[in-house]
Scaffold this motif. Structure first.
Motif, PDB file in Angstrom:
ATOM      1  N   VAL A 283       0.836  -1.203   0.000  1.00 24.96           N
ATOM      2  CA  VAL A 283       0.000   0.000   0.000  1.00 24.96           C
ATOM      3  C   VAL A 283       0.869   1.249   0.000  1.00 24.96           C
ATOM      4  O   VAL A 283       0.606   2.212  -0.729  1.00 24.96           O
ATOM      5  N   VAL A 284       1.931   1.246   0.806  1.00 26.01           N
ATOM      6  CA  VAL A 284       2.817   2.402   0.904  1.00 26.01           C
ATOM      7  C   VAL A 284       3.514   2.658  -0.430  1.00 26.01           C
ATOM      8  O   VAL A 284       3.632   3.809  -0.882  1.00 26.01           O
ATOM      9  N   ILE A 285       3.991   1.618  -1.073  1.00 27.46           N
ATOM     10  CA  ILE A 285       4.661   1.785  -2.362  1.00 27.46           C
ATOM     11  C   ILE A 285       3.687   2.311  -3.404  1.00 27.46           C
ATOM     12  O   ILE A 285       4.033   3.161  -4.236  1.00 27.46           O
ATOM     13  N   LEU A 286       2.449   1.850  -3.364  1.00 28.73           N
ATOM     14  CA  LEU A 286       1.451   2.335  -4.318  1.00 28.73           C
ATOM     15  C   LEU A 286       1.119   3.803  -4.064  1.00 28.73           C
ATOM     16  O   LEU A 286       1.072   4.611  -4.997  1.00 28.73           O
ATOM     17  N   GLY A 287       0.884   4.162  -2.808  1.00 27.56           N
ATOM     18  CA  GLY A 287       0.469   5.530  -2.510  1.00 27.56           C
ATOM     19  C   GLY A 287       1.601   6.533  -2.499  1.00 27.56           C
ATOM     20  O   GLY A 287       1.386   7.712  -2.765  1.00 27.56           O
TER      21      GLY A 287
ATOM     22  N   LEU B  28       1.564  -8.050  -7.216  1.00 31.45           N
ATOM     23  CA  LEU B  28       1.486  -7.725  -8.636  1.00 31.45           C
ATOM     24  C   LEU B  28       1.374  -6.213  -8.831  1.00 31.45           C
ATOM     25  O   LEU B  28       1.997  -5.638  -9.729  1.00 31.45           O
ATOM     26  N   ILE B  29       0.591  -5.570  -7.970  1.00 34.45           N
ATOM     27  CA  ILE B  29       0.452  -4.116  -8.044  1.00 34.45           C
ATOM     28  C   ILE B  29       1.785  -3.434  -7.746  1.00 34.45           C
ATOM     29  O   ILE B  29       2.148  -2.442  -8.383  1.00 34.45           O
TER      30      ILE B  29
ATOM     31  N   ILE C 100       7.429  -0.319 -11.988  1.00 29.78           N
ATOM     32  CA  ILE C 100       7.796  -0.201 -13.396  1.00 29.78           C
ATOM     33  C   ILE C 100       7.274   1.102 -13.998  1.00 29.78           C
ATOM     34  O   ILE C 100       7.985   1.819 -14.708  1.00 29.78           O
ATOM     35  N   ILE C 101       6.004   1.433 -13.692  1.00 29.51           N
ATOM     36  CA  ILE C 101       5.343   2.567 -14.350  1.00 29.51           C
ATOM     37  C   ILE C 101       5.562   3.872 -13.592  1.00 29.51           C
ATOM     38  O   ILE C 101       5.872   4.910 -14.187  1.00 29.51           O
ATOM     39  N   LYS C 102       5.404   3.861 -12.284  1.00 30.24           N
ATOM     40  CA  LYS C 102       5.489   5.094 -11.482  1.00 30.24           C
ATOM     41  C   LYS C 102       6.182   4.765 -10.169  1.00 30.24           C
ATOM     42  O   LYS C 102       5.536   4.587  -9.137  1.00 30.24           O
ATOM     43  N   PRO C 103       7.509   4.663 -10.174  1.00 31.58           N
ATOM     44  CA  PRO C 103       8.229   4.162  -9.003  1.00 31.58           C
ATOM     45  C   PRO C 103       8.058   4.994  -7.744  1.00 31.58           C
ATOM     46  O   PRO C 103       8.283   4.485  -6.643  1.00 31.58           O
ATOM     47  N   TYR C 104       7.691   6.263  -7.855  1.00 30.06           N
ATOM     48  CA  TYR C 104       7.506   7.097  -6.665  1.00 30.06           C
ATOM     49  C   TYR C 104       6.103   6.971  -6.080  1.00 30.06           C
ATOM     50  O   TYR C 104       5.791   7.605  -5.083  1.00 30.06           O
TER      51      TYR C 104
END
Length: 295
Positions: free
Chosen positions: A228-232, A273-274, A280-284
């Protein structure tokens, strides 16, 4: 259509708990730039400690809460002062490895002190089922969601309106500048760990009330919050909330539609997977700060 709505509602209810635990990771990272890999084990330790106070020792609730908070405060204080503070000025990897070792230590404590099969917390809320249109919600899940919302509101008030919360925000922006303004940065680090552990504990207890107090699921639940942290975004409180809801919905929809074809368990795979896609797409992350370094 009703099935899709049911998956959305189930995902939102679970995602709120993910978001709460992810905020705990963000608080530590914002204050000290340390990514806490011990998060899953701390979640499990807090849930087992609550079970011990309530069920094993049969303490009354008015006594349980202060003892529980004091115990977690002590844990946060000792982690910061005895383990992480001596690593100040050392390579960041040293602190990262320290949190990994801490995770193994707390997992070992849980296994040693509370061996055997899983346990259950006493049921406080009467079990009921609510119907909203074509969706079904249990009273436990709905109360958990409301508790998470209250925790979000309380945290934002603390972080934005109180003197200590403002000091934490200032420390998160610049340690040296905060120190020059008279803020005790080392004490702020301790407070950050205590706040983070308390938030993670609330999330772990809420999930334990639904699925039982078991080491492996609680540890895995805590590690999901890292996704969740990596996604947000590593430094975004808002990103933790949005990311938690997205992960929860993605899990529920993936499990509902794909589990029949893959034999089950797709919800355990979905967060990771997310993570791969985001890196890959938005590392930040969705709300992370993109830093550009010139060489």
């Amino acid at each position: 259509m009703n099935f899709f709505l049911q998956m959305m509602v189930s995902g939102l209810l679970a995602g709120a708990v993910y978001a709460l635990m992810a905020m705990a990771v963000v608080v530590i990272y914002k204050s000290s730039s340390i990514f806490n890999f011990a998060h899953g084990s701390l979640v499990a330790f807090a849930a087992f400690l609550m079970w011990a106070l309530v069920v094993q020792w049969e303490l009354p609730l008015p006594a349980v809460i202060p003892i529980f908070v004091l115990a977690l405060f002590t844990v946060g204080f000792l982690i910061q002062r005895l383990i992480l503070q001596p690593l100040t000025g050392q390579p960041l990897m040293a602190a990262v490895m320290a949190t990994i070792a801490l995770g193994d230590v707390f997992a070992g404590i849980v296994t040693l002190v509370w061996p055997g099969p899983g346990r259950t917390l006493p049921q406080i809320i009467p079990s009921r089922v609510f119907h909203l249109g074509g969706t079904v919600m249990s009273s436990e899940s709905l109360v958990n969601f409301l508790i998470c919302c209250l925790a979000f509101a309380g945290f934002f008030f603390f972080f934005r309106k109180t003197k200590l919360g403002l000091a934490m925000r200032g420390t998160a922006e610049d340690h040296a500048l905060a120190q020059s303004e008279g803020i005790r940065v080392s004490w702020i680090f301790v407070v950050s760990w205590v706040v983070a552990i308390l938030m993670a504990a609330v999330g772990g207890i809420l999930m334990s009330s639904l699925y039982g107090v078991n080491l492996a699921p609680l540890h895995g639940l805590g590690m999901k919050s890292l996704a969740v942290v990596i996604l947000g975004g590593l430094e975004s409180i808002q990103g933790a909330i949005v990311g938690g809801l997205i992960i929860g919905i993605a899990e529920a929809i993936g499990a509902g539609y794909l589990d029949p074809y893959v034999g089950g368990g797709f919800n355990e795979l979905t967060p990771f997977l997310i993570i791969l896609l985001v890196l890959i797409i938005k590392p930040y992350g969705l709300f992370g700060y993109e830093r550009i370094e010139r060489l």
